[in-house]
Write a protein that holds these residues in place. Structure first.
Motif, PDB file in Angstrom:
ATOM      1  N   PHE A 198      -7.206 -37.572 -24.284  1.00 19.46           N
ATOM      2  CA  PHE A 198      -7.257 -38.353 -22.932  1.00 19.46           C
ATOM      3  C   PHE A 198      -8.938 -38.405 -22.680  1.00 19.46           C
ATOM      4  CE2 PHE A 198      -3.308 -37.191 -21.281  1.00 19.46           C
ATOM      5  CZ  PHE A 198      -2.488 -37.825 -21.398  1.00 19.46           C
ATOM      6  N   ALA A 199      -9.745 -39.435 -22.797  1.00 16.53           N
ATOM      7  CA  ALA A 199     -10.615 -39.505 -22.799  1.00 16.53           C
ATOM      8  C   ALA A 199     -11.815 -40.535 -22.027  1.00 16.53           C
ATOM      9  CB  ALA A 199     -12.179 -39.681 -23.958  1.00 16.53           C
ATOM     10  N   THR A 200     -12.949 -40.489 -20.779  1.00 18.09           N
ATOM     11  CA  THR A 200     -13.291 -41.501 -20.397  1.00 18.09           C
ATOM     12  C   THR A 200     -14.904 -42.206 -21.058  1.00 18.09           C
ATOM     13  OG1 THR A 200     -14.486 -40.328 -18.844  1.00 18.09           O
ATOM     14  CG2 THR A 200     -12.062 -40.313 -18.531  1.00 18.09           C
ATOM     15  N   ALA A 201     -14.816 -43.571 -20.497  1.00 16.28           N
ATOM     16  CA  ALA A 201     -16.174 -44.203 -20.766  1.00 16.28           C
ATOM     17  C   ALA A 201     -16.122 -45.115 -18.915  1.00 16.28           C
ATOM     18  CB  ALA A 201     -15.880 -44.985 -21.861  1.00 16.28           C
ATOM     19  N   PRO A 202     -17.401 -45.150 -18.968  1.00 13.91           N
ATOM     20  CA  PRO A 202     -17.471 -45.829 -16.955  1.00 13.91           C
ATOM     21  C   PRO A 202     -16.065 -46.662 -17.435  1.00 13.91           C
ATOM     22  CG  PRO A 202     -19.533 -45.707 -18.279  1.00 13.91           C
ATOM     23  CD  PRO A 202     -18.658 -44.986 -19.628  1.00 13.91           C
ATOM     24  N   GLY A 203     -15.014 -46.466 -16.020  1.00 11.17           N
ATOM     25  CA  GLY A 203     -14.287 -47.095 -15.688  1.00 11.17           C
ATOM     26  C   GLY A 203     -13.547 -47.456 -17.013  1.00 11.17           C
ATOM     27  N   ALA A 240       0.366 -37.788 -24.760  1.00 12.01           N
ATOM     28  CA  ALA A 240       0.029 -39.158 -24.187  1.00 12.01           C
ATOM     29  C   ALA A 240       0.586 -39.489 -23.529  1.00 12.01           C
ATOM     30  CB  ALA A 240      -0.438 -39.747 -25.635  1.00 12.01           C
ATOM     31  N   ALA A 241       2.010 -38.947 -23.143  1.00  8.35           N
ATOM     32  CA  ALA A 241       2.790 -39.742 -22.328  1.00  8.35           C
ATOM     33  C   ALA A 241       2.638 -39.388 -20.964  1.00  8.35           C
ATOM     34  CB  ALA A 241       4.144 -39.193 -23.135  1.00  8.35           C
ATOM     35  N   ARG A 242       2.073 -37.676 -20.719  1.00 10.97           N
ATOM     36  CA  ARG A 242       2.142 -37.641 -19.522  1.00 10.97           C
ATOM     37  C   ARG A 242       1.470 -38.827 -18.003  1.00 10.97           C
ATOM     38  NH1 ARG A 242      -0.088 -31.284 -18.355  1.00 10.97           N
ATOM     39  NH2 ARG A 242       0.320 -32.810 -15.755  1.00 10.97           N
ATOM     40  N   THR A 243       2.189 -39.370 -17.399  1.00  9.15           N
ATOM     41  CA  THR A 243       2.375 -40.491 -16.861  1.00  9.15           C
ATOM     42  C   THR A 243       1.432 -39.738 -15.610  1.00  9.15           C
ATOM     43  OG1 THR A 243       4.304 -39.727 -15.432  1.00  9.15           O
ATOM     44  CG2 THR A 243       4.345 -41.406 -17.043  1.00  9.15           C
ATOM     45  N   ASP A 244       1.250 -38.795 -14.830  1.00 11.01           N
ATOM     46  CA  ASP A 244       0.814 -38.107 -13.936  1.00 11.01           C
ATOM     47  C   ASP A 244      -1.318 -38.389 -14.213  1.00 11.01           C
ATOM     48  OD1 ASP A 244       1.010 -36.191 -15.706  1.00 11.01           O
ATOM     49  OD2 ASP A 244       0.457 -34.426 -14.168  1.00 11.01           O
ATOM     50  N   ILE A 245      -1.303 -37.686 -15.448  1.00  8.93           N
ATOM     51  CA  ILE A 245      -2.734 -38.125 -15.830  1.00  8.93           C
ATOM     52  C   ILE A 245      -3.428 -40.365 -15.364  1.00  8.93           C
ATOM     53  CG2 ILE A 245      -4.296 -38.028 -17.038  1.00  8.93           C
ATOM     54  CD1 ILE A 245      -3.145 -35.430 -17.926  1.00  8.93           C
ATOM     55  N   ARG A 246      -2.153 -40.505 -16.378  1.00 10.59           N
ATOM     56  CA  ARG A 246      -2.623 -41.839 -16.733  1.00 10.59           C
ATOM     57  C   ARG A 246      -2.692 -42.166 -15.056  1.00 10.59           C
ATOM     58  NH1 ARG A 246      -0.570 -43.964 -21.670  1.00 10.59           N
ATOM     59  NH2 ARG A 246      -0.347 -43.351 -23.160  1.00 10.59           N
ATOM     60  N   GLU A 247      -1.553 -42.111 -14.274  1.00 14.88           N
ATOM     61  CA  GLU A 247      -1.426 -42.377 -13.113  1.00 14.88           C
ATOM     62  C   GLU A 247      -2.650 -42.022 -12.568  1.00 14.88           C
ATOM     63  OE1 GLU A 247       1.933 -41.623 -11.410  1.00 14.88           O
ATOM     64  OE2 GLU A 247       3.172 -42.976 -12.546  1.00 14.88           O
ATOM     65  N   PHE A 248      -3.757 -40.920 -11.976  1.00 18.20           N
ATOM     66  CA  PHE A 248      -4.740 -41.101 -11.765  1.00 18.20           C
ATOM     67  C   PHE A 248      -5.843 -41.333 -11.944  1.00 18.20           C
ATOM     68  CE2 PHE A 248      -8.633 -37.884 -11.769  1.00 18.20           C
ATOM     69  CZ  PHE A 248      -8.853 -37.901 -10.652  1.00 18.20           C
ATOM     70  N   LEU A 275      -8.515 -43.579  -8.927  1.00 20.88           N
ATOM     71  CA  LEU A 275      -9.972 -44.324 -10.203  1.00 20.88           C
ATOM     72  C   LEU A 275     -10.000 -45.496 -10.345  1.00 20.88           C
ATOM     73  CD1 LEU A 275     -11.252 -40.974 -11.724  1.00 20.88           C
ATOM     74  CD2 LEU A 275     -11.185 -41.264  -9.471  1.00 20.88           C
ATOM     75  N   GLY A 276      -8.992 -46.028 -10.555  1.00 28.17           N
ATOM     76  CA  GLY A 276      -9.150 -48.084 -11.088  1.00 28.17           C
ATOM     77  C   GLY A 276      -9.994 -47.987 -11.841  1.00 28.17           C
ATOM     78  N   TYR A 277      -9.566 -47.385 -13.407  1.00 25.76           N
ATOM     79  CA  TYR A 277      -9.408 -47.350 -14.037  1.00 25.76           C
ATOM     80  C   TYR A 277      -8.467 -48.228 -14.961  1.00 25.76           C
ATOM     81  CZ  TYR A 277     -13.617 -43.061 -13.932  1.00 25.76           C
ATOM     82  OH  TYR A 277     -14.009 -42.688 -13.947  1.00 25.76           O
ATOM     83  N   ASP A 278      -9.488 -48.893 -16.421  1.00 30.31           N
ATOM     84  CA  ASP A 278      -8.447 -49.464 -17.297  1.00 30.31           C
ATOM     85  C   ASP A 278      -8.445 -48.800 -18.131  1.00 30.31           C
ATOM     86  OD1 ASP A 278      -8.934 -52.109 -15.869  1.00 30.31           O
ATOM     87  OD2 ASP A 278     -10.606 -52.567 -17.078  1.00 30.31           O
ATOM     88  N   GLU A 279      -7.543 -48.890 -19.031  1.00 31.09           N
ATOM     89  CA  GLU A 279      -6.440 -48.103 -19.700  1.00 31.09           C
ATOM     90  C   GLU A 279      -6.476 -48.732 -21.046  1.00 31.09           C
ATOM     91  OE1 GLU A 279      -2.224 -46.270 -20.485  1.00 31.09           O
ATOM     92  OE2 GLU A 279      -3.080 -45.492 -18.929  1.00 31.09           O
ATOM     93  N   ILE A 280      -7.095 -48.073 -21.586  1.00 25.62           N
ATOM     94  CA  ILE A 280      -6.700 -48.470 -23.617  1.00 25.62           C
ATOM     95  C   ILE A 280      -6.357 -47.128 -24.445  1.00 25.62           C
ATOM     96  CG2 ILE A 280      -8.003 -49.017 -25.488  1.00 25.62           C
ATOM     97  CD1 ILE A 280     -10.683 -49.166 -23.944  1.00 25.62           C
ATOM     98  N   ASP A 281      -4.799 -47.742 -24.745  1.00 30.60           N
ATOM     99  CA  ASP A 281      -3.981 -46.567 -25.249  1.00 30.60           C
ATOM    100  C   ASP A 281      -3.677 -47.248 -26.506  1.00 30.60           C
ATOM    101  OD1 ASP A 281      -1.857 -45.581 -26.012  1.00 30.60           O
ATOM    102  OD2 ASP A 281      -0.608 -46.007 -23.810  1.00 30.60           O
ATOM    103  N   ILE A 321     -14.924 -36.591 -17.055  1.00 30.47           N
ATOM    104  CA  ILE A 321     -14.607 -38.072 -16.227  1.00 30.47           C
ATOM    105  C   ILE A 321     -16.538 -38.455 -15.978  1.00 30.47           C
ATOM    106  CG2 ILE A 321     -14.011 -38.950 -14.097  1.00 30.47           C
ATOM    107  CD1 ILE A 321     -12.139 -36.398 -13.898  1.00 30.47           C
ATOM    108  N   TYR A 322     -16.122 -39.742 -16.867  1.00 31.93           N
ATOM    109  CA  TYR A 322     -17.778 -40.849 -16.020  1.00 31.93           C
ATOM    110  C   TYR A 322     -17.533 -42.053 -15.615  1.00 31.93           C
ATOM    111  CZ  TYR A 322     -19.975 -37.737 -20.121  1.00 31.93           C
ATOM    112  OH  TYR A 322     -20.357 -37.454 -20.910  1.00 31.93           O
TER     113      TYR A 322
END
Length: 305
Positions: free
Chosen positions: A97-102, A118-126, A131-137, A304-305
């Motif tokens: 898991f990694a982040t960019a702004p949003g 990668a299947a962990r739903t709790d991290i994806r849902e957090f 945080l309202g981030y878009d997900e690129i999977d 977390i960016y």
């Protein structure tokens, strides 16, 4: 633009205009605590930093990990997600898991034992719901391998990525990460045959200096070009220091570089002085038990960016 030669990279880098308002370090960090910590034989197939003959102490690993989280809170907020006994070596979340702004980016891991993370739903849902981030999977893309910020070192202040190609990241994976992180420039190069991740041979220090293990790159001109891009503000590691994980470090503020106690002990007085001249104190945490799994402090930290 994606480039593959040192000359192309330096020419493209010199032409980049400044990126306004981009943060060089993360605003927070997250970790995944070890649960029934053990070594994964599958990961050891291409991680030469692992020694499957070693025994591990799960409680000691947990205590060291807790001390790491507490230490890093000196520089930024830190969230620790619980571990999962089904993935007992899943203490290195920055590959998955990694982040960019949003945006949350989910990587495509090479080994099935890591793909389960990668299947962990709790991290994806957090990231998505809280945080309202878009997900690129990228995890379901079977035609590529992209182990995120294990393979890709990002100069966040400039939007420049340094991507080491190995068993853990192919060119298709590099291209996917270039788009996912919305980079302006990516320099792709081959790691030395014995290396699996770029983040054990290269650390960028708050976008103004670097720690480099030159023997981790197949083409010796590559690390020289990276150092030149950093204004030659570079700490050069010996093979012994690289093996001690001195290249697996991270900056979570503009004033400090974090690495394991073993890594910090391997530095010379001149290297510590040089880091001070670049504006960085050295923070160190004992991760001797966790390092048996073939990664060190930077591998444990998701940004977390």
């Amino acid at each position: 633009m994606i480039v593959t030669s040192p000359n192309e990279f330096l020419q493209a880098y010199a032409a980049l205009a400044p990126l306004p308002h981009a943060a060089a370090t993360a605003r927070a960090a997250y970790l995944i605590a070890p649960a029934d910590f053990m070594l994964a034989a599958e990961s050891a197939r291409d991680n030469r930093y692992m020694d499957m003959s070693l025994t591990v102490d799960p409680l000691k690993a947990l205590a060291q990990h807790s001390a790491l989280a507490q230490a890093l809170r000196a520089d930024c907020p830190v969230i620790t997600f619980p571990g999962d006994p089904a993935t007992p070596d899943a203490v290195f979340p920055n590959n998955v898991f990694a982040t960019a702004p949003g945006r949350l980016i989910v990587g495509r891991m090479r080994h099935s034992v890591r793909q389960r993370e990668a299947a962990r739903t709790d991290i994806r849902e957090f990231f998505g719901d809280v945080l309202g981030y878009d997900e690129i999977d990228l995890s379901g893309c079977n035609d590529l391998v992209a182990e995120l910020t294990g393979s890709l070192i990002i100069d966040r202040a400039r939007g420049v990525g340094y991507c080491g190609l190995s068993e853990r990241c192919d060119m298709a994976g590099a291209q996917a990460m270039y788009k996912a992180f919305e980079l302006r420039l990516m320099f792709c190069f081959e790691l030395a045959e014995s290396e699996y991740h770029t983040n054990v041979v290269l650390t960028l220090l708050a976008s103004r200096a670097a720690i480099i293990a030159a023997d981790g790159f197949r083409d010796p001109a590559v690390p020289q070009a990276i150092a030149q891009a950093c204004g030659n503000r570079a700490i050069w590691l010996t093979p012994t220091q690289k093996q001690a994980f001195a290249g697996n470090a991270i900056t979570l503020s503009d004033e400090r570089v974090w690495m394991s106690a073993r890594a910090a002990a391997s530095l010379t007085d001149d290297q510590v002085e040089a880091l001070g001249g670049f504006g960085f104190a050295v923070g160190a945490v004992d991760l001797s038990e966790i390092e048996k799994a073939g990664g060190s402090l930077r591998c444990c930290v998701g940004e977390i960016y």
